[in-house]
Design a protein around this motif. Sequence first.
Motif, PDB file in Angstrom:
ATOM      1  N   HIS A 196       0.839  -1.214   0.000  1.00 33.07           N
ATOM      2  CA  HIS A 196       0.000   0.000   0.000  1.00 33.07           C
ATOM      3  C   HIS A 196       0.872   1.261   0.000  1.00 33.07           C
ATOM      4  O   HIS A 196       0.969   1.952   1.020  1.00 33.07           O
ATOM      5  N   TRP A 197       1.465   1.549  -1.130  1.00 33.90           N
ATOM      6  CA  TRP A 197       2.368   2.712  -1.193  1.00 33.90           C
ATOM      7  C   TRP A 197       1.642   4.024  -0.929  1.00 33.90           C
ATOM      8  O   TRP A 197       2.264   5.016  -0.534  1.00 33.90           O
ATOM      9  N   GLU A 198       0.308   4.036  -1.151  1.00 33.49           N
ATOM     10  CA  GLU A 198      -0.444   5.268  -0.898  1.00 33.49           C
ATOM     11  C   GLU A 198      -0.391   5.653   0.590  1.00 33.49           C
ATOM     12  O   GLU A 198      -0.685   6.790   0.949  1.00 33.49           O
ATOM     13  N   LEU A 199       0.011   4.706   1.457  1.00 35.25           N
ATOM     14  CA  LEU A 199       0.058   5.001   2.898  1.00 35.25           C
ATOM     15  C   LEU A 199       1.394   5.592   3.347  1.00 35.25           C
ATOM     16  O   LEU A 199       1.526   6.066   4.474  1.00 35.25           O
ATOM     17  N   MET A 200       2.373   5.572   2.474  1.00 37.11           N
ATOM     18  CA  MET A 200       3.715   6.009   2.909  1.00 37.11           C
ATOM     19  C   MET A 200       3.746   7.488   3.272  1.00 37.11           C
ATOM     20  O   MET A 200       4.433   7.892   4.205  1.00 37.11           O
ATOM     21  N   ARG A 201       2.959   8.296   2.541  1.00 33.21           N
ATOM     22  CA  ARG A 201       2.900   9.732   2.861  1.00 33.21           C
ATOM     23  C   ARG A 201       2.439   9.944   4.308  1.00 33.21           C
ATOM     24  O   ARG A 201       2.851  10.867   4.972  1.00 33.21           O
ATOM     25  N   ARG A 202       1.538   9.076   4.749  1.00 28.83           N
ATOM     26  CA  ARG A 202       1.012   9.213   6.122  1.00 28.83           C
ATOM     27  C   ARG A 202       2.124   8.913   7.137  1.00 28.83           C
ATOM     28  O   ARG A 202       2.226   9.573   8.170  1.00 28.83           O
TER      29      ARG A 202
END
Length: 336
Positions: A196-202
């Motif tokens: 889930h690379w979309e979570l890395m910003r978090r």
Amino acid sequence: MESFWNQSTRPRMVLAPMADVTDAAYRRLIAQVGKPDVMWTEFVSADGLYHTREIQRLPDAENPLMRDLAYTDGERPIVAQFFGSKPEMIAYAAGPAVTLGFDGVDINMGCPDRSIEKQGAGAALIKDPVRAAELIAAAKDGALRAGRPLPVSVKTRIGYNKEILDEWIPVLLAARPAAITVHLRTRKEMSLVPAHWELMRRVVALRDAAGQDTLVLGNGDVRDLEDAKRKAVETGADGIMLGRAIFGNPWLFTGRTHDDTSPAERLAALITLARYFEELTPPKHFQILKKHIKAFVSDFNGAAELRAALMATTRATELAARVVEYEARTHTATRR
Ligand SMILES: Cc1cc2nc3c(=O)[nH]c(=O)nc-3n(C[C@H](O)[C@H](O)[C@H](O)COP(=O)(O)O)c2cc1C
């Protein structure tokens, strides 16, 4: 504390620890042909180290766990990874990490292996945040007591049954590790769904909100260096960890992909790896090389047949001889 972590440039491109893959032999080859910014040892049991050294009194030279901690200077900076759930054992393991000259200690908080989770270690620590924080403190103390402070890092996942970054990452940050690598999947997801690379910003935002200099690295399914660089830019991560992409491609960190390498180069590299394996990892069984044989000997005419022949070998000289015979048959020019 000031350490190699703060000195390296961003984004750091680092090699994942992989048991029976990124051992001393493969790391030596990788360091020679395309070095990452940081390397990790395979994971080593902290309890096992204590037991074999202090109870069994095995001499270090005969201790397989100490051999798993062998490395050569060319691999630096290199971090020793331990698993365990008892603070006193993690503190103990930091001792050999200091005496062996490691650049850092990493605690595994992501491994889904049942035998490791049964000990309360690996991914089980995601369910035991108090303990997780104690382990980070224990590793720091253990290194100090052994005579040299070492940066302590953690490798973990986004949650156990579900994603709990907002709870989990602040717990880790409060213990002030030098770095946190997040494999962007839950324990439950194992490696069965895309990371889930979309979570890395978090993860980056949570670190920023804490106002700390802990570095955050992302991990999972990164294909090659270009993909890693893109993900670092898109997410703001301080570094990217690559694992399986190193299979059959020790040149990964130079930017070369599997398709950029010739079969002849790969075969020559495999022979070198088999020689290092024999030299550095006795008495590990040659069987362990099979994963590499599969990865290096692929995507060319006659690969399946050669692979079968190499799988049956038990020595580096024998493996090299089979490759030479194959090349004589196919007139493949091999650099050696
Ligand atoms: C064969 C194998 C062995 C592994 N051993 C370890 C290990 O010893 N310690 C660890 O923290 N992770 C270990 N992992 C997990 C990897 O470090 C990494 O998190 C995972 O493979 C996802 O990254 P990738 O998609 O780039 O491979 C292992 C993975 C594989 C495939």
